[in-house]
Motif scaffolding. Sequence first.
Motif, PDB file in Angstrom:
ATOM      1  N   THR A  46     -11.092  45.391 -68.818  1.00 22.92           N
ATOM      2  CA  THR A  46     -10.606  45.819 -70.129  1.00 22.92           C
ATOM      3  C   THR A  46      -9.160  46.297 -70.054  1.00 22.92           C
ATOM      4  N   SER A  47      -8.447  45.808 -69.055  1.00 19.96           N
ATOM      5  CA  SER A  47      -7.029  46.160 -68.950  1.00 19.96           C
ATOM      6  C   SER A  47      -6.213  44.899 -68.715  1.00 19.96           C
ATOM      7  N   TYR A  91     -12.222  45.501 -81.565  1.00 24.22           N
ATOM      8  CA  TYR A  91     -12.500  46.493 -80.523  1.00 24.22           C
ATOM      9  C   TYR A  91     -12.104  47.865 -81.057  1.00 24.22           C
ATOM     10  N   THR A  92     -12.541  48.901 -80.371  1.00 24.68           N
ATOM     11  CA  THR A  92     -12.365  50.259 -80.864  1.00 24.68           C
ATOM     12  C   THR A  92     -10.962  50.815 -80.638  1.00 24.68           C
ATOM     13  N   SER A  93     -10.388  50.595 -79.436  1.00 23.50           N
ATOM     14  CA  SER A  93      -9.093  51.219 -79.163  1.00 23.50           C
ATOM     15  C   SER A  93      -8.336  50.507 -78.047  1.00 23.50           C
ATOM     16  N   SER A 118      -0.602  54.018 -78.902  1.00 25.68           N
ATOM     17  CA  SER A 118      -1.943  53.550 -79.222  1.00 25.68           C
ATOM     18  C   SER A 118      -1.935  52.933 -80.611  1.00 25.68           C
ATOM     19  N   ASN A 145      -4.770  49.272 -71.873  1.00 28.70           N
ATOM     20  CA  ASN A 145      -6.129  49.670 -71.499  1.00 28.70           C
ATOM     21  C   ASN A 145      -6.970  49.709 -72.765  1.00 28.70           C
ATOM     22  N   PHE A 146      -7.949  48.806 -72.813  1.00 30.67           N
ATOM     23  CA  PHE A 146      -8.771  48.615 -73.997  1.00 30.67           C
ATOM     24  C   PHE A 146     -10.107  49.325 -73.849  1.00 30.67           C
ATOM     25  N   SER A 147     -10.727  49.640 -74.978  1.00 29.35           N
ATOM     26  CA  SER A 147     -12.081  50.188 -74.978  1.00 29.35           C
ATOM     27  C   SER A 147     -13.039  49.121 -74.432  1.00 29.35           C
ATOM     28  N   SER A 148     -14.210  49.557 -73.995  1.00 28.80           N
ATOM     29  CA  SER A 148     -15.158  48.657 -73.334  1.00 28.80           C
ATOM     30  C   SER A 148     -15.724  47.581 -74.256  1.00 28.80           C
ATOM     31  N   ASP A 149     -15.507  47.684 -75.560  1.00 27.40           N
ATOM     32  CA  ASP A 149     -15.997  46.651 -76.473  1.00 27.40           C
ATOM     33  C   ASP A 149     -15.011  45.494 -76.660  1.00 27.40           C
TER      34      ASP A 149
END
Length: 152
Positions: A10-11, A94-96, A84, A122-126
């Motif tokens: 997720t990065s 995705y969330t963030s 962000s 760096n992304f949220s896990s979704d």
Amino acid sequence: MSDSRIPTSTSVSESAVIEAPFSAVWHLIKLQNFSQFWSKLEKSDVVKSSSPETDVVKWTFKDGTELDVKLEEHSSIDHFITYSVISSQPALSYTSVVSTIRAYPVTSGKHEGQTFITWTGNFSSDADAGVIEDAKFKRREALADLAKVAAK
């Protein structure tokens, strides 16, 4: 229960050597200046905030997408910004995501006098594999655009 999602990091991290002096590159690395170099952006405007401590910029892309990006951290000493995405039209899948751009003057060797730059996310896990791939290519395109503008 079966999950059909493809496991993915997720990065994302992209980097480049910009054939321009550090001062020419660092000067452009401000959220409100991204439309001066990133060809995908129509405009980047500072958003009036209810809090004087919050810096938010609206990035309007040429495809109509609008992102409100918040400056999380800025260092004129270590030469990086972290931001962000706080809202998006249309909505993100995705969330963030939190991204950091760092610039370094190259002080010796074949690229002396030029600038090394990294752009991570760096992304949220979704976030799925498509999101990560898209982020990788968008960063590559933006860094190439930055190189063209900084070299002028």
